[in-house]
Design a protein around this motif. Structure first.
Motif, PDB file in Angstrom:
ATOM      1  N   ARG A  12      -6.401  31.264  28.066  1.00  0.00           N
ATOM      2  CA  ARG A  12      -5.828  30.795  26.803  1.00  0.00           C
ATOM      3  C   ARG A  12      -4.909  29.589  27.037  1.00  0.00           C
ATOM      4  O   ARG A  12      -4.992  28.579  26.323  1.00  0.00           O
ATOM      5  CB  ARG A  12      -5.054  31.933  26.127  1.00  0.00           C
ATOM      6  N   GLU A  13      -4.055  29.676  28.035  1.00  0.00           N
ATOM      7  CA  GLU A  13      -3.139  28.571  28.342  1.00  0.00           C
ATOM      8  C   GLU A  13      -3.893  27.343  28.833  1.00  0.00           C
ATOM      9  O   GLU A  13      -3.566  26.206  28.453  1.00  0.00           O
ATOM     10  CB  GLU A  13      -2.131  29.023  29.402  1.00  0.00           C
TER      11      GLU A  13
ATOM     12  N   THR B 275      -5.889  25.721  25.852  1.00  0.00           N
ATOM     13  CA  THR B 275      -4.950  25.113  24.915  1.00  0.00           C
ATOM     14  C   THR B 275      -4.382  23.811  25.470  1.00  0.00           C
ATOM     15  O   THR B 275      -4.217  22.822  24.736  1.00  0.00           O
ATOM     16  CB  THR B 275      -3.810  26.083  24.589  1.00  0.00           C
TER      17      THR B 275
ATOM     18  N   GLY C 215      -5.646  21.562  22.640  1.00  0.00           N
ATOM     19  CA  GLY C 215      -4.769  21.785  21.501  1.00  0.00           C
ATOM     20  C   GLY C 215      -4.766  23.236  21.064  1.00  0.00           C
ATOM     21  O   GLY C 215      -5.381  24.111  21.688  1.00  0.00           O
ATOM     22  N   THR C 216      -4.084  23.507  19.962  1.00  0.00           N
ATOM     23  CA  THR C 216      -3.888  24.875  19.498  1.00  0.00           C
ATOM     24  C   THR C 216      -5.186  25.487  18.995  1.00  0.00           C
ATOM     25  O   THR C 216      -5.862  24.927  18.126  1.00  0.00           O
ATOM     26  CB  THR C 216      -2.846  24.911  18.369  1.00  0.00           C
TER      27      THR C 216
ATOM     28  N   HIS D 141      -7.245  29.642  18.465  1.00  0.00           N
ATOM     29  CA  HIS D 141      -7.155  31.099  18.501  1.00  0.00           C
ATOM     30  C   HIS D 141      -8.402  31.611  19.228  1.00  0.00           C
ATOM     31  O   HIS D 141      -9.496  31.063  19.063  1.00  0.00           O
ATOM     32  CB  HIS D 141      -7.057  31.663  17.091  1.00  0.00           C
TER      33      HIS D 141
ATOM     34  N   ARG E 268      -9.964  27.019  15.239  1.00  0.00           N
ATOM     35  CA  ARG E 268      -8.845  26.126  14.899  1.00  0.00           C
ATOM     36  C   ARG E 268      -8.617  26.251  13.402  1.00  0.00           C
ATOM     37  O   ARG E 268      -9.532  25.983  12.607  1.00  0.00           O
ATOM     38  CB  ARG E 268      -9.137  24.684  15.290  1.00  0.00           C
TER      39      ARG E 268
ATOM     40  N   ASP F  46      -2.893  25.278  12.387  1.00  0.00           N
ATOM     41  CA  ASP F  46      -2.852  24.662  13.713  1.00  0.00           C
ATOM     42  C   ASP F  46      -2.900  23.139  13.615  1.00  0.00           C
ATOM     43  O   ASP F  46      -2.223  22.431  14.359  1.00  0.00           O
ATOM     44  CB  ASP F  46      -4.023  25.151  14.573  1.00  0.00           C
TER      45      ASP F  46
ATOM     46  N   ARG G  14       0.432  21.976  12.706  1.00  0.00           N
ATOM     47  CA  ARG G  14       1.469  22.281  13.686  1.00  0.00           C
ATOM     48  C   ARG G  14       1.476  21.314  14.864  1.00  0.00           C
ATOM     49  O   ARG G  14       2.536  20.833  15.268  1.00  0.00           O
ATOM     50  CB  ARG G  14       1.295  23.704  14.195  1.00  0.00           C
ATOM     51  N   ASP G  15       0.308  21.009  15.436  1.00  0.00           N
ATOM     52  CA  ASP G  15       0.323  20.262  16.706  1.00  0.00           C
ATOM     53  C   ASP G  15       0.001  18.777  16.559  1.00  0.00           C
ATOM     54  O   ASP G  15       0.172  18.009  17.503  1.00  0.00           O
ATOM     55  CB  ASP G  15      -0.589  20.912  17.748  1.00  0.00           C
TER      56      ASP G  15
ATOM     57  N   GLU H 157      -2.652  17.169  16.653  1.00  0.00           N
ATOM     58  CA  GLU H 157      -3.779  16.693  17.455  1.00  0.00           C
ATOM     59  C   GLU H 157      -4.864  16.157  16.528  1.00  0.00           C
ATOM     60  O   GLU H 157      -5.291  16.846  15.591  1.00  0.00           O
ATOM     61  CB  GLU H 157      -4.323  17.846  18.303  1.00  0.00           C
TER      62      GLU H 157
END
Length: 309
Positions: free
Chosen positions: A28-29, A32, A36-37, A39, A74, A78, A81-82, A84
């Motif tokens: 997941r990390e 991302t 980008g963000t 789920h 996405r 998201d 928020r980011d 991107e």
């Protein structure tokens, strides 16, 4: 114009490199950080396997990945928020990727590619048999003011799309031999080609032809006719256009074969193979013709090249 001296990252990552109970969080990390963000919906959270190789420079990124079955989403929140806003082109080489965007569901298999924008919500999923390239480019690479709504699909089995897929594969294969500037130039050229479609077939034709020839030149039966068909041009048209650059289809294929042979002659994995083996494995049907062409191109014999003379 591409800025010289760009920082260039090439990094391979495997989920197996961390303990089993940390792999889901690790993946997941990792994803991302690259995209980008998002789920995540893991088919198996207890024993996840996945691997990537990332090339990145100057806002352009190419990821080769394979993993167990998984879904990515996405959402609108998201996007807000980011911030991107880059574009992603997914190019499967095995299996299939299911893309859902703007109310449309598409199954993308080898021979096709799909583009999505990070400024819109979408979902991607695939099974454990999938391997794919993901090319990321800045939003400014899109020729219009706004990216397309939903997913944009292309055929990569013929014409400009086939050349695009071959160029992306070549950029990945040559990862260690490139620098930041050449990586960005090659990736942007490939992206521009598929966006321009048929109109792009005349754009930097020599680079497109070389990218295709590199993938097939080891086959001794591969020749000008096959190359012209892959480019979606008649042989006569291809001959005329290459002649403007003082080249020809046969000469271009021969040069690509010679470059392949030259790399193999100095590669540790080919050290035990004879010059004759290298010649035939690189698409030449005659050792005599190979030796003569090699000396003309590089100013020394294949044996001298192998010894570094």
């Amino acid at each position: 114009m591409v800025e010289a001296g760009l920082d260039y990252l090439v990094a391979a990552t495997r989920a197996d490199a961390v303990p089993r109970d940390r792999r889901v969080d690790f993946w997941r990390e990792h994803v991302t950080a690259n995209h980008g963000t998002l789920h995540f919906a893991f088919a198996d959270r207890q024993d996840f396997h996945g691997e990537t190789r990332v090339q990145r420079a100057g806002g352009v990124q190419l990821v080769v990945f394979s993993s167990d079955a998984i879904g990515y989403e996405r959402r609108s929140v998201d996007v807000d928020r980011d911030g991107e806003d880059s574009l992603r082109v997914v190019v499967p080489t095995s299996g299939q990727v299911v893309v859902e965007a703007a109310g449309r569901r598409s199954r993308v298999r080898p021979g096709a590619a799909a583009l999505v924008s990070m400024t819109q919500s979408f979902a991607l999923s695939h099974d454990e048999h999938t391997r794919a390239f993901i090319l990321s480019v800045p939003a400014t690479a899109w020729p219009e003011a706004r990216p397309p709504e939903g997913a944009r699909l292309w055929n990569t089995s013929e014409g400009a799309g086939r050349v695009f897929a071959a160029m992306v594969a070549e950029v990945a294969e040559q990862a260690q031999a490139l620098d930041g500037g050449s990586f960005v130039t090659a990736a942007e050229l490939a992206f521009e080609l598929i966006v321009r479609g048929d109109a792009g077939r005349t754009y930097r034709l020599t680079e497109q032809a070389r990218a295709l020839a590199r993938h097939s030149c080891a086959d001794p039966a591969y020749g000008p006719g096959a190359l012209s068909r892959e480019l979606g041009l008649s042989l006569r048209t291809l001959q005329e256009r290459l002649s403007r650059e003082d080249s020809s289809p046969a000469a271009l294929i021969r040069e690509v074969r010679l470059d392949l042979a030259a790399r193999r002659l100095t590669h540790p994995g080919w050290r035990r193979r004879t010059v004759t083996d290298v010649a035939y494995a690189s698409g030449f049907g005659s050792v005599t013709a190979f030796n003569a062409a090699f000396r003309e191109r590089f100013g020394r014999t294949p044996s001298e090249h192998r010894l570094g003379r």
